[in-house]
Design a protein around this motif. Structure first.
Motif, short mmCIF file in Angstrom:
data_model
loop_
_atom_site.label_atom_id
_atom_site.label_comp_id
_atom_site.label_asym_id
_atom_site.label_seq_id
_atom_site.Cartn_x
_atom_site.Cartn_y
_atom_site.Cartn_z
N SER A 22 0.81 -1.22 0.00
CA SER A 22 0.00 0.00 0.00
C SER A 22 0.84 1.27 0.00
N MET A 23 2.16 1.16 0.26
CA MET A 23 3.02 2.34 0.24
C MET A 23 3.99 2.33 -0.95
N VAL A 82 -2.78 -4.29 15.68
CA VAL A 82 -2.18 -4.33 14.35
C VAL A 82 -1.58 -2.97 14.02
N ASN A 83 -0.33 -2.96 13.55
CA ASN A 83 0.34 -1.72 13.16
C ASN A 83 0.22 -1.49 11.67
N TYR A 84 -0.04 -0.25 11.30
CA TYR A 84 -0.12 0.16 9.89
C TYR A 84 0.98 1.17 9.61
N ILE A 85 1.30 1.32 8.32
CA ILE A 85 2.23 2.37 7.92
C ILE A 85 1.64 3.09 6.71
N LYS A 86 1.53 4.41 6.80
CA LYS A 86 0.98 5.24 5.73
C LYS A 86 1.71 6.58 5.73
N ARG A 87 1.31 7.42 4.79
CA ARG A 87 1.84 8.78 4.76
C ARG A 87 0.83 9.71 5.42
N LEU A 88 1.33 10.52 6.36
CA LEU A 88 0.46 11.44 7.09
C LEU A 88 0.12 12.61 6.16
N VAL A 89 -1.17 12.79 5.87
CA VAL A 89 -1.58 13.84 4.93
C VAL A 89 -2.46 14.91 5.57
N GLY A 90 -3.06 14.60 6.72
CA GLY A 90 -3.94 15.57 7.37
C GLY A 90 -3.56 15.78 8.82
N ALA A 145 -10.43 16.35 14.29
CA ALA A 145 -10.47 17.01 15.59
C ALA A 145 -9.05 17.39 16.02
N GLY A 146 -8.93 17.95 17.22
CA GLY A 146 -7.65 18.49 17.67
C GLY A 146 -6.58 17.46 17.94
N ASP A 147 -6.94 16.19 18.02
CA ASP A 147 -5.93 15.14 18.26
C ASP A 147 -5.99 14.06 17.19
N GLU A 148 -6.45 14.43 15.98
CA GLU A 148 -6.65 13.44 14.93
C GLU A 148 -5.80 13.74 13.69
N TYR A 149 -5.41 12.65 13.01
CA TYR A 149 -4.59 12.75 11.80
C TYR A 149 -5.25 11.92 10.70
N LEU A 150 -4.90 12.25 9.46
CA LEU A 150 -5.40 11.52 8.30
C LEU A 150 -4.22 10.82 7.64
N MET A 151 -4.42 9.54 7.27
CA MET A 151 -3.34 8.72 6.72
C MET A 151 -3.75 8.11 5.38
N PHE A 152 -2.95 8.36 4.33
CA PHE A 152 -3.18 7.78 3.01
C PHE A 152 -1.97 6.97 2.59
N GLY A 153 -2.21 5.90 1.81
CA GLY A 153 -1.13 5.14 1.23
C GLY A 153 -0.68 5.77 -0.09
N ASP A 154 0.61 5.66 -0.41
CA ASP A 154 1.10 6.17 -1.68
C ASP A 154 0.52 5.39 -2.85
N SER A 191 -2.33 4.50 -4.01
CA SER A 191 -3.69 4.92 -3.68
C SER A 191 -4.76 3.91 -4.04
N SER A 192 -4.69 3.35 -5.24
CA SER A 192 -5.76 2.47 -5.69
C SER A 192 -5.74 1.10 -5.03
N MET A 193 -4.68 0.79 -4.27
CA MET A 193 -4.56 -0.51 -3.62
C MET A 193 -4.26 -0.37 -2.13
N SER A 194 -4.71 0.70 -1.52
CA SER A 194 -4.38 0.95 -0.12
C SER A 194 -5.65 1.07 0.72
N LYS A 195 -5.72 0.25 1.76
CA LYS A 195 -6.77 0.47 2.76
C LYS A 195 -6.23 1.49 3.75
N ASP A 196 -6.73 2.70 3.64
CA ASP A 196 -6.22 3.77 4.49
C ASP A 196 -7.40 4.56 5.05
N SER A 197 -7.19 5.81 5.41
CA SER A 197 -8.24 6.59 6.05
C SER A 197 -9.52 6.64 5.23
N ARG A 198 -9.39 6.61 3.91
CA ARG A 198 -10.58 6.66 3.07
C ARG A 198 -11.49 5.47 3.28
#
Length: 616
Positions: free
Chosen positions: A59-60, A149-157, A518-527, A529-536
């Motif tokens: 996914s990355m 379970v640990n995930y790895i993504k790119r922080l976008v938000g 919110a004030g303690d939240e982040y958005l994570m997307f995979g590089d 994109s079409s094959m990543s289970k991420d924030s979307r």
């Protein structure tokens, strides 16, 4: 993409020194103490400072590879990585299916990969002591749905932002903003995650021999019926060495002599016609789309094919090796990139090295404006590597790997609606006037493209609805985006259909396609994109059961583990036995997949040093 901890740990211990002579008993005791201290320090370092992880899925990609195959295309010789994590069960590790074919992004040929060597994913080092996370950091975090379970993504938000996806880019609005603005990656991050559109060093020779057009051709501006994107292949002062893949211009003319790229992308059907003894029909040029060879796998013919090309990508980078042998009066070198209604041109004054960037109206090049100027080392006679990029509504220029600083910003504001036109069929060009120069190593790349998959979650009854671009198509609630693929050779029709489909989607699901944090939240997307289970595509139903009540798509600050730093061990490269090594272990799984003949570990191998690198 989930990540797994490896057995390796980072150890750090300083040797103790001294000048006094020790008794043998003291020496043994001190050795035992030193070992114990080393273990304690290693444990503490692993717990609080850094830790090693292995990447299981893709996914990355292209930043990080999960389980994959390294494939060499037998049509053009281009080498690429192919994701293979779908072959195994991620929990048990057992083989569950076999990838049989893949599609080369460079020449479109479908190739057999069933017996290609398969490798485990990258092993990475993660810094767990991060005081502040920044946009576009690559981050390891706990999966909000499964805390173990640990995930790895790119922080976008970032906290308190609202984000949305438009024309494959990310747009953000803070509480202080009235409107959304595009987010821009660090230039070196941008450069590292580009995907290949066409590498001219690897031509599709079998197709070219039967008349398939070259991508790069000497060209003149023309509106004739045979022109492509306003350019007609015609003789000028460029000469082509097809064997060396080099293009030489020797001109005393003050008029620009153009070498132009046209996107004549073959597909598997063209290659099959050739293999069956038929010449492929002369193709139509197409828009550059979000094809990704890492995903282009056919799983066992009965499985699902890769998510193919649908969406036009206008964010491009041209890379070239330039050799200048002679400079006349007014000698110059121009690089040009088209994106819809705008064309961007970088002009090098070969006598002074000054670079000038202009923006022009694609339909009327005479309507132009200087954006910025800068001094460069590309001056007089010599050789240079040049990269010219139009990505994230910003122009970047590199000469010999150094980012050039201009006297004015090269960021610009553009529409968030895709507007491809005929000129995007020939989106890149190189020109020379009053000089003798050779260009080679031509590599056209594109930016990653974020697909706008949406899950509509109804907070009233706690039901997650499937992504709107997928199963809802069969209910007639949204149009099938697959129709866009057939329109890539007709930019105006593609743009009109895209606008129509997007309007329907936004009307039905628009409020679910904006991600408010919110004030303690982040958005994570995979590089990838079409094959990543991420924030979307994160679900909500499991969160309340775990006492988590954040937004469906959000990752809480307390769930962040660390920032990915370095690929310290990509897969090893087998040698001997024709480069395949010797199999010492085989996959296990159902007999239907014939696991006994599918090696999972090969020896001997040497370190893949080229992929040991800092993670951007």
């Amino acid at each position: 993409m989930s990540v797994k901890k490896t057995k390796e740990s980072s150890e750090a211990a300083e040797p103790r020194t001294g000048s006094k002579k020790k008794k043998s008993g003291d020496g043994v005791r001190e050795t035992v103490e030193s070992i114990a201290i080393a273990f304690v320090l290693a444990f503490l370092f692993k717990t609080f400072q850094a830790e090693a992880y292995v990447i299981p899925t893709g996914s990355m990609a292209p930043t990080l590879y999960g389980r994959h195959k390294d494939v060499t295309c037998d049509g053009c010789g281009f080498r690429f990585a192919l994701g293979a994590s779908s072959e195994i069960n991620q929990e048990s590790g057992a083989l569950q299916r076999r990838i049989e074919t893949a599609v080369c992004s460079n020449c479109g040929k479908e190739i057999a990969v069933s017996n290609a060597a398969v490798f485990n994913g990258d092993r990475i080092l993660v810094n767990k002591q991060i005081s502040e996370y920044k946009r576009f950091d690559v981050v390891v975090f706990k999966n909000p749905e499964q805390g173990h379970v640990n995930y790895i993504k790119r922080l976008v938000g970032l906290p308190d932002e609202t984000l949305r996806i438009r024309k494959g880019d990310l747009w953000v609005r803070t509480p202080d903003d009235e409107a959304f603005r595009i987010t821009r990656k660090d230039p070196y991050v941008q450069k590292d995650i580009q995907l290949t559109v066409h590498d001219d060093r690897y031509p599709a020779t079998p197709l070219l021999e039967v008349g398939w057009p070259e991508r790069w051709e000497p060209s003149v501006e023309s509106s004739d019926s045979g022109s492509v994107g306003g350019w007609l292949a015609a003789a000028n002062d460029w000469t082509v060495d097809s064997d060396a893949r080099a293009y030489t211009c020797e001109t005393r003319s003050g008029d620009l002599q153009w070498l132009r790229y046209r996107h004549f992308q073959p597909d598997a059907a063209d290659w099959r016609r050739l293999e069956n003894g038929f010449e492929p029909a002369r193709p139509a040029a197409r828009l550059i789309a979000d094809f990704c060879s890492f995903n282009a796998a056919d799983v066992g013919r009965s499985g699902s094919m890769y998510p193919g090309s649908l969406y036009w990508v206008g964010d491009l980078t041209i890379n070239a090796e330039v050799e200048v042998r002679e400079v006349g009066d007014g000698g110059r070198l121009d690089l040009e990139l088209v994106e819809g209604p705008q064309t961007f041109r970088c002009t090098f004054d070969l006598a002074t090295g000054e670079a000038t960037v202009r923006v022009m109206n694609s339909a009327d090049p005479g309507d132009s404006e200087v954006m910025a100027t800068a001094g460069t080392s590309l001056q007089g006679e010599g050789s240079w590597e040049v990269s010219f990029a139009n990505v994230d509504d910003r122009i970047c220029l590199w000469v010999d790997g150094t980012l050039i600083e201009f006297d004015q910003t090269l960021e610009y504001e553009a529409s968030d609606v895709p507007q491809p036109g005929q000129h995007d069929l020939a989106p890149c060009g190189i020109a020379v006037s009053s000089a003798s120069a050779t260009v080679s190593g031509l590599l056209l790349e594109r930016d990653i493209y974020y697909r706008n998959d949406i899950i509509a979650f109804d907070h009233r009854d706690g039901v997650s609805i499937v992504p709107s671009w997928h199963n809802n198509v069969q209910h007639g609630e949204v149009p099938d985006p697959g129709s866009l693929a057939s329109l890539l050779d007709n930019p105006e029709a593609w743009a009109a259909t895209y606008a129509e489909q997007t309007a329907i989607q936004l009307q039905a699901y628009g409020r679910f396609g904006e991600y408010q944090l919110a004030g303690d939240e982040y958005l994570m997307f995979g590089d990838n994109s079409s094959m990543s289970k991420d924030s979307r595509l994160f679900d909500f139903q499991a969160r309340p059961l775990n006492g988590v009540f954040s937004h469906r798509y959000a990752v809480r600050e307390q769930d962040l583990i660390g920032k990915a730093l370095y690929i310290f061990w990509p897969h090893g490269v087998p040698f001997l036995n024709g480069g395949e090594g010797i199999a010492v272990r085989y996959h296990s799984g159902p007999k239907s997949t014939d696991p006994g003949k599918y090696p999972s570990v090969r020896v001997p191998f040497y370190p893949n040093i080229s992929r040991m690198k800092k993670i951007r």
